[in-house]
Motif scaffolding. Structure first.
Motif, mmCIF file in Angstrom:
data_model
loop_
_atom_site.group_PDB
_atom_site.id
_atom_site.type_symbol
_atom_site.label_atom_id
_atom_site.label_comp_id
_atom_site.label_asym_id
_atom_site.label_seq_id
_atom_site.Cartn_x
_atom_site.Cartn_y
_atom_site.Cartn_z
ATOM 1 N N VAL A 22 43.141 42.292 50.108
ATOM 2 C CA VAL A 22 42.297 43.483 50.097
ATOM 3 C C VAL A 22 41.681 43.643 51.482
ATOM 4 N N LEU A 57 39.305 46.452 53.722
ATOM 5 C CA LEU A 57 38.436 47.616 53.598
ATOM 6 C C LEU A 57 38.079 48.140 54.982
ATOM 7 N N ILE A 103 39.378 41.136 53.571
ATOM 8 C CA ILE A 103 38.444 40.389 52.724
ATOM 9 C C ILE A 103 39.160 39.338 51.884
ATOM 10 N N GLY A 123 34.358 36.673 49.321
ATOM 11 C CA GLY A 123 35.295 37.559 48.624
ATOM 12 C C GLY A 123 35.214 37.503 47.116
ATOM 13 N N SER A 143 33.027 38.788 44.787
ATOM 14 C CA SER A 143 32.805 40.062 44.092
ATOM 15 C C SER A 143 33.968 41.025 44.320
ATOM 16 N N THR A 144 34.557 40.998 45.510
ATOM 17 C CA THR A 144 35.718 41.847 45.771
ATOM 18 C C THR A 144 36.877 41.457 44.859
ATOM 19 N N MET A 161 36.060 42.790 41.380
ATOM 20 C CA MET A 161 36.231 44.238 41.288
ATOM 21 C C MET A 161 37.711 44.634 41.330
ATOM 22 N N THR A 162 38.528 43.854 42.018
ATOM 23 C CA THR A 162 39.967 44.119 42.038
ATOM 24 C C THR A 162 40.584 43.793 40.680
ATOM 25 N N GLU A 182 38.631 48.151 42.568
ATOM 26 C CA GLU A 182 39.017 48.053 43.980
ATOM 27 C C GLU A 182 40.525 47.897 44.016
ATOM 28 N N ASP A 203 29.456 39.667 37.164
ATOM 29 C CA ASP A 203 29.158 39.502 38.585
ATOM 30 C C ASP A 203 27.688 39.134 38.750
ATOM 31 N N GLY A 248 37.905 34.436 51.990
ATOM 32 C CA GLY A 248 38.938 35.262 51.367
ATOM 33 C C GLY A 248 40.107 34.523 50.777
#
Length: 226
Positions: free
Chosen positions: A14, A16, A25, A48, A50-51, A54-55, A60, A170, A221
């Motif tokens: 990911v 951004l 990230i 990374g 939370s990313t 969300m993915t 995301e 989260d 990440g």
């Protein structure tokens, strides 16, 4: 995917955009989660976590790689298809409660089922969901009339009302004091067992992470340890 696998992540990247250029990230995440498993995602801020969550929720989009959940490839879906998939497959609990302030606790909980067009059965389900988190007496109260712990209970009831196979959390206790945070986590793990959901939780609290079946640590990440 094997019969007992609920989630498979393959070579997930990911990136951004930022004013200084793209920020990479997530850098090649590979992950398999079994049905009914509880996973604690840990790691320093900016790693990374939370990313990734969300993915997994389809909120995301990956820059590269593949996310397969419940035999559906999220990476191949458009926004409308992802929204429909989330309605019945994924419950999400955020650190900030994300309740609609103009709706009562009951109305906040019923909203996902109304949007999914699930008929009038949602009325009884909402009452049961709120009773299961100890708020049967607060159905008609608005978020502003509830404590932080009570608001998170409403958010938890909303997340599980459709009995999704996956619950993503989260930092669910991040805005709560120790007593309320402990009660919320007892509720989350209790609902996980009673509903048989797969739990994936981002947390900085290693005590909470150790309550999970498995801890996955991210750093820069990438998976640092699993």
């Amino acid at each position: 995917m094997s019969a007992d696998t609920l989630l498979e992540v393959q070579n997930l990247h990911v990136s951004l955009p930022s004013l200084a250029g793209d920020v990479h990230i997530l850098k090649g995440i590979d992950l398999t989660v079994k049905k009914g498993e509880a996973i604690g995602l840990t790691g320093p801020s900016g790693s990374g976590k939370s990313t990734l969550l969300m993915t997994l929720a389809g909120l995301e989009l990956p820059s590269q790689g593949k996310v397969t959940m419940n035999n559906h490839c999220l990476s191949d879906m458009d926004e409308d298809a992802l929204a429909r998939f989330r309605q019945t497959n994924i419950g999400i609990v955020f650190q900030s409660f994300h309740l609609i302030p103009t709706l009562t606790a009951f109305e906040n909980v019923t909203l996902p089922l109304e949007l999914a067009g699930m008929g009038k059965d949602y009325l009884e389900k909402a009452e049961t969901a709120l009773a299961n988190v100890g708020l049967a007496h607060r159905l008609d109260h608005y978020p502003g009339q509830l404590s932080g712990g009570e608001q998170q209970r409403v958010a938890l009831a909303r997340a599980v009302i459709a009995q999704p196979p996956v619950l993503l959390a989260d930092e669910p206790t991040g805005n709560l004091d120790q007593s309320n945070g402990s009660q919320i986590m007892d509720l989350i793990f209790g609902l996980k067992e009673s509903l048989g959901v797969t739990l994936i939780m981002v947390t900085h609290d290693m005590g909470l992470a150790r309550r999970c079946d498995r801890i996955i640590s991210l750093r820069d990440g990438m998976i640092d340890a699993a």
